[in-house]
Design a protein around this motif. Sequence first.
Motif: not given
Length: 588
Positions: A232-250
Amino acid sequence: MAAPGGQAGEPWWGAAPGRDGRTRFRLWAPDATEVVLELDDARRHRLQRRDDGSFDATLDAPPGTRYRYRIDGREPVPDPASRWQPDGVHGHSVVVDPEAYAWQHTDWCGRPWREAVLYELHVGACGGYAGVQAQLPKLAALGITAIELMPLNAFPGQRNWGYDGVLPYAPVAAYGTPDELKALIDAAHGHGLMVFLDAVYNHFGPDGNYLHQYAEGFFNAQAPTPWGPAIDFNQPAVQRYYLDNALMWLHEYRFDGLRLDAVHAIVPNDFLETLRQTVVASLPPHRHVHLVLENEFNQAFRLADGFTAQWDDDFHNALHVLLTGEEEGYYAGFADDPSAHLARVLAEGFAYQGQADHRGHRRGEPSGHLPPTKFVVFAQNHDQIGNRAKGDRLSTLLSSSALRAALALTTLTPMIPLFFMGEPWGAREPFLFFTDYAPPLDEAVREGRRREFAHFAAFADPEARAAIPDPNAASTFAASRCDIAAADQGEGAEFAAWFTALLRVRAERLVPHLDAARALGAEVLAPGAIRASWQLGAQVLQVEMNFGRVAVSAPPPGGELLHAQNSTAHATMLAPDSLRAWLRDAAS
Protein backbone atom coordinates in the motif's frame (compact mmCIF):
# COMPACT_ATOMS: atom_id res chain seq x y z
CA MET A 1 24.19 8.87 5.69
CA ALA A 2 26.86 10.52 3.60
CA ALA A 3 26.43 10.38 -0.16
CA PRO A 4 29.17 10.80 -2.77
CA GLY A 5 28.48 14.20 -4.26
CA GLY A 6 24.96 14.25 -2.88
CA GLN A 7 22.90 13.74 0.25
CA ALA A 8 20.43 10.98 0.99
CA GLY A 9 19.69 11.78 4.63
CA GLU A 10 19.21 9.42 7.56
CA PRO A 11 16.85 6.52 6.81
CA TRP A 12 13.56 6.66 8.71
CA TRP A 13 13.21 2.90 9.25
CA GLY A 14 15.66 0.57 10.94
CA ALA A 15 18.87 0.97 12.93
CA ALA A 16 20.82 4.19 12.28
CA PRO A 17 24.16 4.25 14.14
CA GLY A 18 25.70 7.52 15.27
CA ARG A 19 29.35 8.33 15.82
CA ASP A 20 29.17 7.86 19.59
CA GLY A 21 28.44 4.12 19.72
CA ARG A 22 24.72 4.78 20.06
CA THR A 23 22.10 3.65 17.55
CA ARG A 24 18.60 4.88 16.90
CA PHE A 25 16.17 1.99 16.36
CA ARG A 26 12.78 2.57 14.74
CA LEU A 27 10.05 0.11 13.72
CA TRP A 28 6.68 0.98 12.19
CA ALA A 29 4.23 -1.36 13.94
CA PRO A 30 0.84 0.41 14.04
CA ASP A 31 -1.00 -2.78 15.04
CA ALA A 32 1.23 -3.44 18.06
CA THR A 33 0.73 -2.50 21.70
CA GLU A 34 4.31 -3.19 22.80
CA VAL A 35 7.64 -3.53 21.00
CA VAL A 36 10.69 -4.77 22.89
CA LEU A 37 14.16 -4.58 21.38
CA GLU A 38 16.26 -7.63 22.28
CA LEU A 39 20.02 -7.24 21.90
CA ASP A 40 22.46 -10.12 21.60
CA ASP A 41 23.90 -9.44 25.07
CA ALA A 42 20.49 -10.27 26.62
CA ARG A 43 19.57 -6.62 27.13
CA ARG A 44 15.93 -5.78 26.54
CA HIS A 45 14.48 -2.34 25.94
CA ARG A 46 10.87 -1.39 25.56
CA LEU A 47 10.55 1.09 22.69
CA GLN A 48 8.44 4.23 22.89
CA ARG A 49 5.31 4.40 20.77
CA ARG A 50 4.78 7.47 18.59
CA ASP A 51 1.56 8.92 17.18
CA ASP A 52 2.47 7.75 13.65
CA GLY A 53 2.46 4.09 14.70
CA SER A 54 6.22 3.80 14.98
CA PHE A 55 8.25 2.67 18.01
CA ASP A 56 11.77 3.96 18.65
CA ALA A 57 14.66 4.35 21.07
CA THR A 58 18.32 5.43 20.95
CA LEU A 59 20.61 3.05 22.83
CA ASP A 60 24.22 2.09 23.36
CA ALA A 61 24.60 -0.36 20.45
CA PRO A 62 27.66 0.08 18.22
CA PRO A 63 27.97 -1.41 14.72
CA GLY A 64 28.12 -5.17 14.92
CA THR A 65 25.39 -5.39 17.57
CA ARG A 66 22.85 -8.13 16.88
CA TYR A 67 19.19 -7.45 17.63
CA ARG A 68 15.60 -8.54 17.06
CA TYR A 69 12.15 -7.20 17.94
CA ARG A 70 9.63 -8.96 20.18
CA ILE A 71 6.17 -7.62 19.42
CA ASP A 72 3.33 -8.05 21.90
CA GLY A 73 5.15 -10.94 23.51
CA ARG A 74 5.30 -13.12 20.39
CA GLU A 75 8.39 -14.80 18.97
CA PRO A 76 11.17 -12.33 18.09
CA VAL A 77 11.43 -11.16 14.48
CA PRO A 78 14.16 -9.45 12.45
CA ASP A 79 14.12 -5.78 11.54
CA PRO A 80 12.27 -5.32 8.21
CA ALA A 81 14.87 -2.64 7.40
CA SER A 82 17.81 -4.79 8.55
CA ARG A 83 21.09 -3.95 6.82
CA TRP A 84 22.62 -7.39 7.42
CA GLN A 85 21.23 -10.87 8.19
CA PRO A 86 24.25 -13.17 8.56
CA ASP A 87 22.13 -16.02 9.96
CA GLY A 88 19.36 -15.83 7.36
CA VAL A 89 16.01 -14.10 7.11
CA HIS A 90 14.70 -15.56 10.38
CA GLY A 91 17.81 -14.75 12.43
CA HIS A 92 19.22 -11.70 14.16
CA SER A 93 19.63 -8.39 12.39
CA VAL A 94 22.97 -6.59 12.73
CA VAL A 95 23.72 -2.87 13.14
CA VAL A 96 25.88 -1.78 10.18
CA ASP A 97 28.05 1.33 9.88
CA PRO A 98 27.23 2.68 6.40
CA GLU A 99 30.47 4.67 6.27
CA ALA A 100 32.92 1.96 7.32
CA TYR A 101 34.01 0.94 3.82
CA ALA A 102 36.99 2.93 2.44
CA TRP A 103 36.13 3.71 -1.18
CA GLN A 104 39.02 3.73 -3.63
CA HIS A 105 37.42 5.33 -6.69
CA THR A 106 35.93 8.38 -5.03
CA ASP A 107 35.91 10.50 -8.19
CA TRP A 108 33.60 8.13 -10.09
CA CYS A 109 30.47 9.93 -11.34
CA GLY A 110 29.03 7.26 -13.62
CA ARG A 111 28.65 7.25 -17.39
CA PRO A 112 26.11 8.79 -19.77
CA TRP A 113 23.22 6.52 -20.67
CA ARG A 114 24.13 6.49 -24.37
CA GLU A 115 27.26 4.49 -23.45
CA ALA A 116 25.35 1.71 -21.69
CA VAL A 117 25.89 -1.87 -22.83
CA LEU A 118 24.22 -3.88 -20.08
CA TYR A 119 25.26 -7.35 -18.92
CA GLU A 120 22.70 -8.98 -16.62
CA LEU A 121 24.02 -11.61 -14.23
CA HIS A 122 23.05 -13.69 -11.23
CA VAL A 123 25.58 -13.08 -8.47
CA GLY A 124 25.20 -16.53 -6.91
CA ALA A 125 25.68 -18.31 -10.24
CA CYS A 126 28.88 -16.31 -10.73
CA GLY A 127 30.38 -17.27 -7.34
CA GLY A 128 29.18 -14.45 -5.09
CA TYR A 129 30.47 -10.88 -4.94
CA ALA A 130 34.09 -12.04 -5.09
CA GLY A 131 33.32 -14.26 -8.09
CA VAL A 132 31.72 -11.40 -10.00
CA GLN A 133 34.60 -9.09 -9.11
CA ALA A 134 37.03 -11.58 -10.64
CA GLN A 135 35.09 -11.38 -13.93
CA LEU A 136 35.25 -7.60 -14.25
CA PRO A 137 38.47 -7.32 -16.32
CA LYS A 138 37.16 -9.78 -18.90
CA LEU A 139 33.73 -8.14 -19.09
CA ALA A 140 35.29 -4.74 -19.64
CA ALA A 141 37.57 -6.19 -22.34
CA LEU A 142 34.53 -7.62 -24.14
CA GLY A 143 33.07 -4.12 -24.42
CA ILE A 144 30.48 -4.34 -21.64
CA THR A 145 30.04 -0.96 -19.93
CA ALA A 146 27.53 -1.86 -17.19
CA ILE A 147 26.74 -4.94 -15.14
CA GLU A 148 23.21 -5.44 -13.86
CA LEU A 149 22.84 -7.60 -10.76
CA MET A 150 19.70 -9.63 -10.25
CA PRO A 151 18.05 -8.81 -6.89
CA LEU A 152 20.20 -8.96 -3.77
CA ASN A 153 17.59 -8.54 -1.01
CA ALA A 154 17.85 -11.29 1.60
CA PHE A 155 15.90 -14.44 0.76
CA PRO A 156 15.40 -17.81 2.52
CA GLY A 157 18.14 -20.38 2.07
CA GLN A 158 21.24 -20.22 -0.11
CA ARG A 159 19.76 -20.22 -3.63
CA ASN A 160 17.13 -17.99 -5.22
CA TRP A 161 16.68 -15.76 -8.24
CA GLY A 162 16.20 -12.90 -5.76
CA TYR A 163 12.60 -12.01 -6.59
CA ASP A 164 11.46 -13.88 -3.47
CA GLY A 165 13.37 -11.56 -1.17
CA VAL A 166 11.84 -10.37 2.09
CA LEU A 167 14.38 -7.90 3.53
CA PRO A 168 15.07 -5.26 0.89
CA TYR A 169 17.79 -3.43 2.86
CA ALA A 170 19.93 -6.52 3.58
CA PRO A 171 22.22 -7.84 0.81
CA VAL A 172 21.84 -11.61 0.93
CA ALA A 173 24.53 -13.25 3.10
CA ALA A 174 24.96 -16.20 0.72
CA TYR A 175 26.90 -13.93 -1.65
CA GLY A 176 29.17 -12.20 0.88
CA THR A 177 29.18 -9.24 3.28
CA PRO A 178 27.89 -5.73 2.64
CA ASP A 179 31.48 -4.48 2.39
CA GLU A 180 32.28 -7.20 -0.16
CA LEU A 181 29.39 -5.91 -2.24
CA LYS A 182 30.80 -2.41 -1.97
CA ALA A 183 34.23 -3.73 -2.96
CA LEU A 184 32.65 -5.27 -6.08
CA ILE A 185 31.03 -1.96 -7.05
CA ASP A 186 34.23 -0.05 -6.26
CA ALA A 187 36.28 -2.41 -8.44
CA ALA A 188 33.75 -2.16 -11.27
CA HIS A 189 34.09 1.61 -11.23
CA GLY A 190 37.84 1.17 -11.44
CA HIS A 191 37.31 -0.77 -14.68
CA GLY A 192 34.98 1.92 -16.03
CA LEU A 193 31.90 -0.22 -15.49
CA MET A 194 28.59 1.05 -14.20
CA VAL A 195 26.71 -1.22 -11.79
CA PHE A 196 22.91 -1.52 -11.77
CA LEU A 197 20.69 -3.31 -9.26
CA ASP A 198 17.39 -5.02 -9.98
CA ALA A 199 15.16 -3.63 -7.21
CA VAL A 200 11.90 -5.39 -6.29
CA TYR A 201 9.43 -2.88 -4.84
CA ASN A 202 6.18 -4.61 -5.84
CA HIS A 203 5.99 -7.66 -3.53
CA PHE A 204 7.66 -9.81 -0.88
CA GLY A 205 8.52 -13.50 -1.10
CA PRO A 206 6.45 -16.19 0.68
CA ASP A 207 8.87 -16.99 3.54
CA GLY A 208 10.39 -14.55 6.03
CA ASN A 209 8.13 -11.51 5.78
CA TYR A 210 6.69 -10.73 9.21
CA LEU A 211 5.09 -7.36 8.44
CA HIS A 212 1.57 -8.81 8.41
CA GLN A 213 1.92 -9.56 12.14
CA TYR A 214 2.28 -5.96 13.26
CA ALA A 215 1.70 -3.67 10.24
CA GLU A 216 -1.24 -5.02 8.26
CA GLY A 217 -1.63 -1.53 6.81
CA PHE A 218 1.61 -2.09 4.87
CA PHE A 219 -0.59 -4.02 2.41
CA ASN A 220 -3.78 -3.23 0.50
CA ALA A 221 -6.11 -6.23 0.46
CA GLN A 222 -8.33 -4.48 -2.11
CA ALA A 223 -5.54 -4.56 -4.71
CA PRO A 224 -4.55 -8.18 -5.40
CA THR A 225 -1.40 -9.06 -7.32
CA PRO A 226 0.09 -12.41 -8.45
CA TRP A 227 2.05 -12.37 -5.18
CA GLY A 228 -0.83 -11.53 -2.83
CA PRO A 229 -2.20 -8.19 -1.59
CA ALA A 230 -0.40 -5.23 -3.10
CA ILE A 231 1.93 -3.12 -1.03
CA ASP A 232 0.00 0.00 0.00
CA PHE A 233 1.97 2.95 -1.30
CA ASN A 234 -0.72 5.32 0.00
CA GLN A 235 0.87 4.93 3.45
CA PRO A 236 3.59 7.55 4.16
CA ALA A 237 5.61 5.03 6.20
CA VAL A 238 5.49 2.56 3.31
CA GLN A 239 6.62 5.20 0.85
CA ARG A 240 9.51 6.11 3.15
CA TYR A 241 10.50 2.45 3.40
CA TYR A 242 11.11 2.23 -0.33
CA LEU A 243 12.38 5.75 -0.93
CA ASP A 244 15.08 5.28 1.70
CA ASN A 245 15.90 1.89 0.24
CA ALA A 246 16.52 3.36 -3.22
CA LEU A 247 18.65 6.13 -1.72
CA MET A 248 20.64 3.57 0.27
CA TRP A 249 21.58 1.61 -2.85
CA LEU A 250 22.44 4.72 -4.85
CA HIS A 251 24.37 6.61 -2.18
CA GLU A 252 25.66 4.20 0.43
CA TYR A 253 26.49 1.44 -2.07
CA ARG A 254 27.05 3.81 -5.01
CA PHE A 255 25.09 1.84 -7.57
CA ASP A 256 24.80 3.74 -10.85
CA GLY A 257 21.18 2.88 -11.40
CA LEU A 258 18.19 0.73 -10.55
CA ARG A 259 16.12 -1.56 -12.72
CA LEU A 260 12.67 -1.36 -11.10
CA ASP A 261 10.93 -4.72 -11.34
CA ALA A 262 7.30 -5.06 -12.51
CA VAL A 263 6.28 -1.49 -11.68
CA HIS A 264 2.80 -2.12 -13.12
CA ALA A 265 2.12 -3.95 -9.81
CA ILE A 266 2.87 -0.82 -7.74
CA VAL A 267 -0.38 0.66 -6.39
CA PRO A 268 -0.96 3.58 -6.62
CA ASN A 269 1.32 3.81 -9.62
CA ASP A 270 2.03 7.51 -9.05
CA PHE A 271 4.52 6.47 -6.38
CA LEU A 272 6.94 5.97 -9.26
CA GLU A 273 7.06 9.70 -9.87
CA THR A 274 7.60 10.35 -6.16
CA LEU A 275 10.50 7.91 -6.26
CA ARG A 276 12.02 9.49 -9.36
CA GLN A 277 11.79 13.01 -7.97
CA THR A 278 13.27 11.91 -4.63
CA VAL A 279 16.24 10.30 -6.35
CA VAL A 280 16.84 13.27 -8.64
CA ALA A 281 16.68 15.70 -5.71
CA SER A 282 19.38 13.73 -3.88
CA LEU A 283 21.89 13.92 -6.73
CA PRO A 284 24.41 16.57 -7.76
CA PRO A 285 24.31 17.72 -11.40
CA HIS A 286 27.52 15.94 -12.36
CA ARG A 287 26.48 12.42 -11.27
CA HIS A 288 24.94 9.98 -13.75
CA VAL A 289 22.23 7.80 -12.16
CA HIS A 290 19.74 5.90 -14.31
CA LEU A 291 16.27 4.57 -13.42
CA VAL A 292 15.03 1.83 -15.74
CA LEU A 293 11.53 0.35 -15.64
CA GLU A 294 10.05 -3.06 -16.27
CA ASN A 295 6.47 -2.11 -17.06
CA GLU A 296 3.85 -4.36 -18.63
CA PHE A 297 1.65 -1.30 -19.14
CA ASN A 298 4.06 0.26 -21.70
CA GLN A 299 3.47 3.69 -20.15
CA ALA A 300 5.26 5.96 -22.59
CA PHE A 301 4.49 9.00 -20.46
CA ARG A 302 6.74 7.69 -17.68
CA LEU A 303 9.65 7.74 -20.10
CA ALA A 304 8.77 11.17 -21.45
CA ASP A 305 8.54 12.52 -17.89
CA GLY A 306 12.06 11.53 -16.88
CA PHE A 307 12.62 7.82 -16.34
CA THR A 308 15.74 6.79 -18.19
CA ALA A 309 14.39 3.81 -20.13
CA GLN A 310 12.21 0.69 -20.08
CA TRP A 311 12.96 -2.96 -20.74
CA ASP A 312 11.32 -3.56 -24.13
CA ASP A 313 9.74 -7.01 -23.91
CA ASP A 314 7.96 -6.32 -27.22
CA PHE A 315 11.34 -6.40 -29.00
CA HIS A 316 12.23 -9.75 -27.48
CA ASN A 317 8.83 -11.36 -27.97
CA ALA A 318 8.51 -10.44 -31.65
CA LEU A 319 12.11 -11.43 -32.35
CA HIS A 320 11.73 -14.74 -30.50
CA VAL A 321 8.67 -15.73 -32.54
CA LEU A 322 10.55 -14.96 -35.75
CA LEU A 323 13.58 -16.95 -34.62
CA THR A 324 11.86 -20.02 -33.18
CA GLY A 325 8.28 -20.13 -34.44
CA GLU A 326 7.07 -20.57 -30.85
CA GLU A 327 3.57 -19.19 -30.29
CA GLU A 328 2.52 -20.38 -26.82
CA GLY A 329 2.34 -18.35 -23.61
CA TYR A 330 3.11 -14.67 -23.98
CA TYR A 331 4.40 -15.28 -27.52
CA ALA A 332 0.77 -15.69 -28.60
CA GLY A 333 0.40 -11.91 -28.60
CA PHE A 334 3.03 -11.67 -31.37
CA ALA A 335 2.18 -14.75 -33.41
CA ASP A 336 -0.30 -13.02 -35.75
CA ASP A 337 2.41 -11.00 -37.54
CA PRO A 338 5.79 -11.02 -35.78
CA SER A 339 7.49 -9.16 -38.65
CA ALA A 340 5.07 -6.25 -38.35
CA HIS A 341 5.41 -6.23 -34.56
CA LEU A 342 9.22 -6.12 -34.73
CA ALA A 343 9.17 -3.44 -37.43
CA ARG A 344 6.93 -1.30 -35.26
CA VAL A 345 9.26 -1.76 -32.28
CA LEU A 346 12.25 -0.65 -34.33
CA ALA A 347 10.40 2.37 -35.69
CA GLU A 348 8.37 3.43 -32.65
CA GLY A 349 9.62 1.68 -29.49
CA PHE A 350 6.61 -0.39 -28.42
CA ALA A 351 4.64 -2.87 -30.51
CA TYR A 352 1.59 -2.52 -28.27
CA GLN A 353 0.53 1.13 -28.04
CA GLY A 354 -3.05 0.74 -26.90
CA GLN A 355 -4.09 -2.24 -29.00
CA ALA A 356 -5.68 -5.35 -27.53
CA ASP A 357 -3.38 -8.33 -27.08
CA HIS A 358 -4.30 -12.00 -27.61
CA ARG A 359 -6.19 -11.99 -24.28
CA GLY A 360 -8.25 -8.99 -25.26
CA HIS A 361 -6.36 -6.70 -22.88
CA ARG A 362 -5.46 -3.26 -24.17
CA ARG A 363 -1.96 -2.23 -23.20
CA GLY A 364 0.47 0.50 -24.01
CA GLU A 365 0.56 4.10 -25.16
CA PRO A 366 1.88 5.79 -28.33
CA SER A 367 5.67 5.78 -28.14
CA GLY A 368 6.91 6.94 -31.54
CA HIS A 369 7.84 10.37 -30.18
CA LEU A 370 10.38 8.90 -27.75
CA PRO A 371 14.09 8.64 -28.62
CA PRO A 372 15.41 5.12 -29.27
CA THR A 373 17.60 5.24 -26.16
CA LYS A 374 14.44 5.08 -24.02
CA PHE A 375 14.22 1.35 -24.80
CA VAL A 376 16.41 -1.49 -23.51
CA VAL A 377 16.41 -4.36 -26.01
CA PHE A 378 17.56 -7.94 -25.64
CA ALA A 379 17.40 -11.29 -27.38
CA GLN A 380 17.50 -13.02 -23.96
CA ASN A 381 17.35 -12.17 -20.26
CA HIS A 382 16.81 -14.04 -17.00
CA ASP A 383 13.03 -14.18 -17.49
CA GLN A 384 13.04 -15.23 -21.10
CA ILE A 385 15.46 -18.10 -20.45
CA GLY A 386 14.59 -19.07 -16.89
CA ASN A 387 10.84 -19.04 -17.41
CA ARG A 388 11.25 -21.83 -19.94
CA ALA A 389 10.67 -25.24 -18.38
CA LYS A 390 14.19 -26.45 -19.21
CA GLY A 391 15.89 -23.04 -19.05
CA ASP A 392 17.23 -23.42 -22.58
CA ARG A 393 19.09 -20.59 -24.28
CA LEU A 394 18.86 -19.45 -27.89
CA SER A 395 22.30 -20.98 -28.42
CA THR A 396 20.67 -24.41 -28.07
CA LEU A 397 17.59 -23.56 -30.14
CA LEU A 398 19.08 -21.77 -33.17
CA SER A 399 21.78 -22.15 -35.76
CA SER A 400 24.96 -20.18 -35.18
CA SER A 401 24.09 -17.79 -38.01
CA ALA A 402 20.62 -17.07 -36.64
CA LEU A 403 21.98 -16.51 -33.13
CA ARG A 404 24.63 -14.09 -34.36
CA ALA A 405 22.16 -12.19 -36.50
CA ALA A 406 19.88 -11.77 -33.47
CA LEU A 407 22.74 -10.46 -31.32
CA ALA A 408 23.91 -8.17 -34.11
CA LEU A 409 20.41 -6.66 -34.31
CA THR A 410 20.39 -6.18 -30.53
CA THR A 411 23.75 -4.41 -30.73
CA LEU A 412 23.39 -2.28 -33.86
CA THR A 413 20.20 -0.35 -33.20
CA PRO A 414 20.28 3.02 -31.40
CA MET A 415 18.34 1.38 -28.57
CA ILE A 416 20.27 0.28 -25.46
CA PRO A 417 21.42 -3.37 -25.65
CA LEU A 418 21.30 -5.86 -22.79
CA PHE A 419 22.95 -9.27 -22.80
CA PHE A 420 22.42 -12.07 -20.33
CA MET A 421 25.14 -13.88 -18.41
CA GLY A 422 27.18 -16.01 -20.83
CA GLU A 423 25.62 -14.59 -23.98
CA PRO A 424 28.82 -12.81 -25.15
CA TRP A 425 30.57 -16.15 -25.64
CA GLY A 426 27.60 -18.21 -26.81
CA ALA A 427 27.16 -20.11 -23.54
CA ARG A 428 24.96 -23.20 -23.76
CA GLU A 429 24.36 -23.87 -20.06
CA PRO A 430 20.69 -23.57 -19.08
CA PHE A 431 19.48 -20.92 -16.68
CA LEU A 432 16.83 -22.64 -14.60
CA PHE A 433 14.40 -21.46 -11.96
CA PHE A 434 15.92 -22.34 -8.57
CA THR A 435 14.99 -21.91 -4.90
CA ASP A 436 16.03 -23.25 -1.49
CA TYR A 437 12.85 -23.56 0.57
CA ALA A 438 12.24 -25.74 3.62
CA PRO A 439 9.25 -28.13 3.75
CA PRO A 440 6.38 -27.81 3.06
CA LEU A 441 7.00 -24.77 0.85
CA ASP A 442 9.53 -26.66 -1.26
CA GLU A 443 6.89 -29.12 -2.44
CA ALA A 444 4.39 -26.32 -3.13
CA VAL A 445 6.92 -24.52 -5.33
CA ARG A 446 7.89 -27.75 -7.10
CA GLU A 447 4.30 -28.61 -7.96
CA GLY A 448 3.44 -25.03 -8.80
CA ARG A 449 6.28 -24.94 -11.30
CA ARG A 450 4.97 -28.06 -13.01
CA ARG A 451 1.38 -26.80 -13.10
CA GLU A 452 2.62 -23.62 -14.74
CA PHE A 453 3.52 -25.58 -17.87
CA ALA A 454 0.52 -27.91 -17.97
CA HIS A 455 -1.13 -25.90 -20.77
CA PHE A 456 1.95 -26.12 -23.03
CA ALA A 457 1.72 -28.87 -25.63
CA ALA A 458 5.18 -30.25 -24.82
CA PHE A 459 4.22 -30.74 -21.15
CA ALA A 460 0.60 -31.86 -21.40
CA ASP A 461 1.66 -35.34 -20.33
CA PRO A 462 2.25 -35.72 -16.55
CA GLU A 463 5.47 -37.63 -17.20
CA ALA A 464 6.83 -34.73 -19.25
CA ARG A 465 5.99 -32.32 -16.43
CA ALA A 466 7.67 -34.60 -13.91
CA ALA A 467 10.90 -34.21 -15.90
CA ILE A 468 10.95 -30.44 -15.34
CA PRO A 469 13.94 -29.74 -13.07
CA ASP A 470 13.04 -29.45 -9.39
CA PRO A 471 13.57 -25.78 -8.42
CA ASN A 472 14.63 -26.78 -4.90
CA ALA A 473 17.30 -29.29 -5.92
CA ALA A 474 20.89 -28.12 -5.50
CA SER A 475 21.64 -29.69 -8.89
CA THR A 476 19.22 -27.25 -10.57
CA PHE A 477 21.25 -24.32 -9.30
CA ALA A 478 24.55 -26.04 -10.13
CA ALA A 479 23.42 -26.61 -13.72
CA SER A 480 22.72 -22.88 -14.07
CA ARG A 481 26.24 -21.72 -13.23
CA CYS A 482 28.07 -20.10 -16.12
CA ASP A 483 31.87 -20.12 -16.27
CA ILE A 484 33.39 -17.05 -17.92
CA ALA A 485 36.57 -19.04 -18.53
CA ALA A 486 34.74 -20.44 -21.57
CA ALA A 487 35.17 -17.02 -23.22
CA ASP A 488 38.88 -17.82 -23.60
CA GLN A 489 38.54 -21.38 -24.86
CA GLY A 490 37.72 -22.92 -28.24
CA GLU A 491 34.39 -21.94 -29.76
CA GLY A 492 33.69 -19.62 -26.83
CA ALA A 493 36.83 -17.60 -27.57
CA GLU A 494 35.95 -17.31 -31.25
CA PHE A 495 32.41 -16.20 -30.40
CA ALA A 496 33.70 -13.71 -27.82
CA ALA A 497 36.10 -12.19 -30.37
CA TRP A 498 33.21 -11.74 -32.80
CA PHE A 499 31.06 -10.20 -30.07
CA THR A 500 33.86 -7.83 -28.97
CA ALA A 501 34.31 -6.58 -32.54
CA LEU A 502 30.55 -6.01 -32.80
CA LEU A 503 30.50 -3.91 -29.61
CA ARG A 504 33.50 -1.96 -30.88
CA VAL A 505 31.49 -0.95 -33.95
CA ARG A 506 28.68 0.24 -31.69
CA ALA A 507 31.02 2.20 -29.40
CA GLU A 508 32.92 3.90 -32.20
CA ARG A 509 30.24 4.57 -34.82
CA LEU A 510 26.89 4.72 -33.02
CA VAL A 511 27.37 5.82 -29.42
CA PRO A 512 28.79 9.33 -30.13
CA HIS A 513 25.58 10.19 -32.00
CA LEU A 514 22.92 8.49 -29.86
CA ASP A 515 21.78 11.56 -27.93
CA ALA A 516 20.44 12.97 -31.20
CA ALA A 517 19.12 9.69 -32.61
CA ARG A 518 15.60 9.47 -33.98
CA ALA A 519 13.81 6.73 -35.87
CA LEU A 520 13.05 7.24 -39.57
CA GLY A 521 10.81 4.21 -39.92
CA ALA A 522 10.85 0.51 -40.70
CA GLU A 523 9.31 -1.64 -43.41
CA VAL A 524 8.62 -5.33 -43.80
CA LEU A 525 10.38 -6.59 -46.95
CA ALA A 526 8.96 -10.11 -46.69
CA PRO A 527 7.88 -12.43 -43.88
CA GLY A 528 10.75 -12.28 -41.38
CA ALA A 529 12.68 -9.62 -43.31
CA ILE A 530 12.77 -5.98 -42.16
CA ARG A 531 14.60 -2.77 -43.06
CA ALA A 532 14.84 -0.02 -40.41
CA SER A 533 16.54 3.39 -40.43
CA TRP A 534 17.54 6.01 -37.88
CA GLN A 535 18.92 9.53 -38.13
CA LEU A 536 22.22 9.85 -36.25
CA GLY A 537 23.09 13.52 -36.56
CA ALA A 538 24.38 14.11 -40.09
CA GLN A 539 24.27 10.38 -40.88
CA VAL A 540 21.66 7.70 -41.40
CA LEU A 541 21.95 4.19 -39.95
CA GLN A 542 20.18 1.50 -41.96
CA VAL A 543 19.84 -2.06 -40.70
CA GLU A 544 18.50 -4.85 -42.90
CA MET A 545 17.74 -8.26 -41.46
CA ASN A 546 16.21 -11.51 -42.62
CA PHE A 547 14.95 -13.99 -40.04
CA GLY A 548 12.68 -15.66 -42.61
CA ARG A 549 13.14 -18.91 -44.51
CA VAL A 550 13.90 -17.58 -48.00
CA ALA A 551 16.25 -14.98 -49.44
CA VAL A 552 14.77 -11.54 -50.12
CA SER A 553 15.78 -8.71 -52.43
CA ALA A 554 17.80 -6.01 -50.70
CA PRO A 555 20.14 -4.05 -52.99
CA PRO A 556 23.02 -2.37 -51.11
CA PRO A 557 21.94 1.14 -50.06
CA GLY A 558 25.45 2.59 -50.36
CA GLY A 559 27.55 4.21 -47.69
CA GLU A 560 29.83 2.45 -45.22
CA LEU A 561 29.12 -1.13 -44.29
CA LEU A 562 29.44 -1.34 -40.50
CA HIS A 563 28.67 -5.05 -40.13
CA ALA A 564 27.56 -7.96 -42.25
CA GLN A 565 26.35 -11.18 -40.69
CA ASN A 566 25.91 -14.09 -43.10
CA SER A 567 25.86 -11.57 -45.94
CA THR A 568 28.22 -9.44 -48.05
CA ALA A 569 28.39 -5.75 -48.88
CA HIS A 570 27.64 -6.20 -52.57
CA ALA A 571 24.90 -8.83 -52.30
CA THR A 572 21.54 -7.87 -53.75
CA MET A 573 19.78 -10.61 -51.77
CA LEU A 574 19.58 -11.11 -48.02
CA ALA A 575 19.92 -14.79 -47.15
CA PRO A 576 17.98 -16.31 -44.25
CA ASP A 577 19.52 -15.56 -40.84
CA SER A 578 21.48 -12.57 -42.10
CA LEU A 579 21.89 -8.92 -41.20
CA ARG A 580 23.64 -5.87 -42.62
CA ALA A 581 24.15 -2.45 -41.06
CA TRP A 582 25.09 0.62 -43.11
CA LEU A 583 26.01 4.20 -42.25
CA ARG A 584 25.70 6.92 -44.88
CA ASP A 585 25.49 10.69 -45.07
CA ALA A 586 21.95 11.93 -44.58
CA ALA A 587 22.27 14.15 -47.66
CA SER A 588 22.78 11.10 -49.86
